[in-house]
Design an enzyme around this catalytic site. Structure first.
Site, PDB file in Angstrom:
ATOM      1  N   GLY A  45      29.218  35.372  48.000  1.00 28.96           N
ATOM      2  CA  GLY A  45      29.390  34.344  49.014  1.00 28.96           C
ATOM      3  C   GLY A  45      30.843  34.281  49.449  1.00 28.96           C
ATOM      4  O   GLY A  45      31.739  34.683  48.703  1.00 28.96           O
ATOM      5  N   HIS A 134      28.510  26.130  46.179  1.00 27.94           N
ATOM      6  CA  HIS A 134      29.880  26.594  45.963  1.00 27.94           C
ATOM      7  C   HIS A 134      30.595  26.799  47.309  1.00 27.94           C
ATOM      8  O   HIS A 134      31.731  26.350  47.493  1.00 27.94           O
ATOM      9  CB  HIS A 134      29.830  27.893  45.142  1.00 27.94           C
ATOM     10  CG  HIS A 134      31.150  28.550  44.914  1.00 27.94           C
ATOM     11  ND1 HIS A 134      31.712  28.692  43.655  1.00 27.94           N
ATOM     12  CD2 HIS A 134      32.032  29.130  45.777  1.00 27.94           C
ATOM     13  CE1 HIS A 134      32.880  29.320  43.770  1.00 27.94           C
ATOM     14  NE2 HIS A 134      33.091  29.602  45.046  1.00 27.94           N
ATOM     15  N   GLU A 135      29.913  27.475  48.249  1.00 29.68           N
ATOM     16  CA  GLU A 135      30.556  27.759  49.544  1.00 29.68           C
ATOM     17  C   GLU A 135      30.690  26.489  50.390  1.00 29.68           C
ATOM     18  O   GLU A 135      31.692  26.318  51.099  1.00 29.68           O
ATOM     19  CB  GLU A 135      29.777  28.832  50.317  1.00 29.68           C
ATOM     20  CG  GLU A 135      29.607  30.173  49.606  1.00 29.68           C
ATOM     21  CD  GLU A 135      30.877  30.734  48.996  1.00 29.68           C
ATOM     22  OE1 GLU A 135      31.981  30.463  49.515  1.00 29.68           O
ATOM     23  OE2 GLU A 135      30.769  31.438  47.972  1.00 29.68           O
TER      24      GLU A 135
END
Ligand code: NI
Length: 175
Positions: A45, A134-135
């Site tokens: 990612g 997370h992103e």
């Protein structure tokens, strides 16, 4: 084009990214660059702020673990539902060589625009769910080390400082 990935701590990585107003060719070029940069760094990612672009764009490819899925680019992603809890040992292309356990939702539903500007809704499980969370954090100026103990974070900060210093000095080429 492969772009340079910012290394934490970097002031840009702490800023909140702006929503994309219009999905046009410049955004599609950004998405293409982000995929190339992510693949070249062997990540799953990448968020636009990691290459210094403060716009709400992320790319993800978890197909090595989830072959039934496809790589996906999300513009203006918004997590609209979360289910369950899980813990995953996360890393980050902006914090090379480091990882730590982070608590996340087990599954998330995300609303976003695709590179054609069409609205999509996707329910994500497993690694994709972790990667999306997370992103999405990156778009709000948060990195995984913000979720861990300050003691562990300070150790990582020191190691990143050494890494940056050695990169600035230019490591000698090995034969
Ligand atoms: Ni990251």
């Amino acid at each position: 084009m492969v772009r340079e990935i910012l290394i934490w701590p970097d002031p840009v990585l702490k800023q909140k990214a702006k929503p994309v107003a219009k999905v046009d060719d410049s955004i599609r070029t950004l998405v293409k660059d982000m995929f190339e940069t992510m693949y070249s760094a062997e990540g799953v990612g990448l968020a636009a702020p990691q290459i210094g672009v403060l716009q709400r764009v992320i790319v993800l490819d978890t197909t090595h673990a989830q072959p039934e899925l496809k790589p996906v680019a999300m513009i203006n992603p918004e997590i609209i539902a979360m289910e369950g809890d899980t813990t995953y040992n996360e890393g980050c292309l902006s914090i090379p060589g480091e990882s730590a356990d982070v608590d996340r939702a087990a599954a998330v539903t995300v609303k976003f625009l695709d590179p054609d500007g069409n609205e999509q809704t996707l329910r994500c499980e497993g690694l994709l769910s972790i990667a999306v969370q997370h992103e999405a954090d990156h778009l709000n100026g948060t990195v995984f080390v913000d979720h861990i103990s300050s003691l562990k974070r300070e150790f990582i900060r020191k190691r990143m400082k050494r890494l940056k210093t050695s990169r600035e000095q230019g490591a000698p080429a090995s034969p």
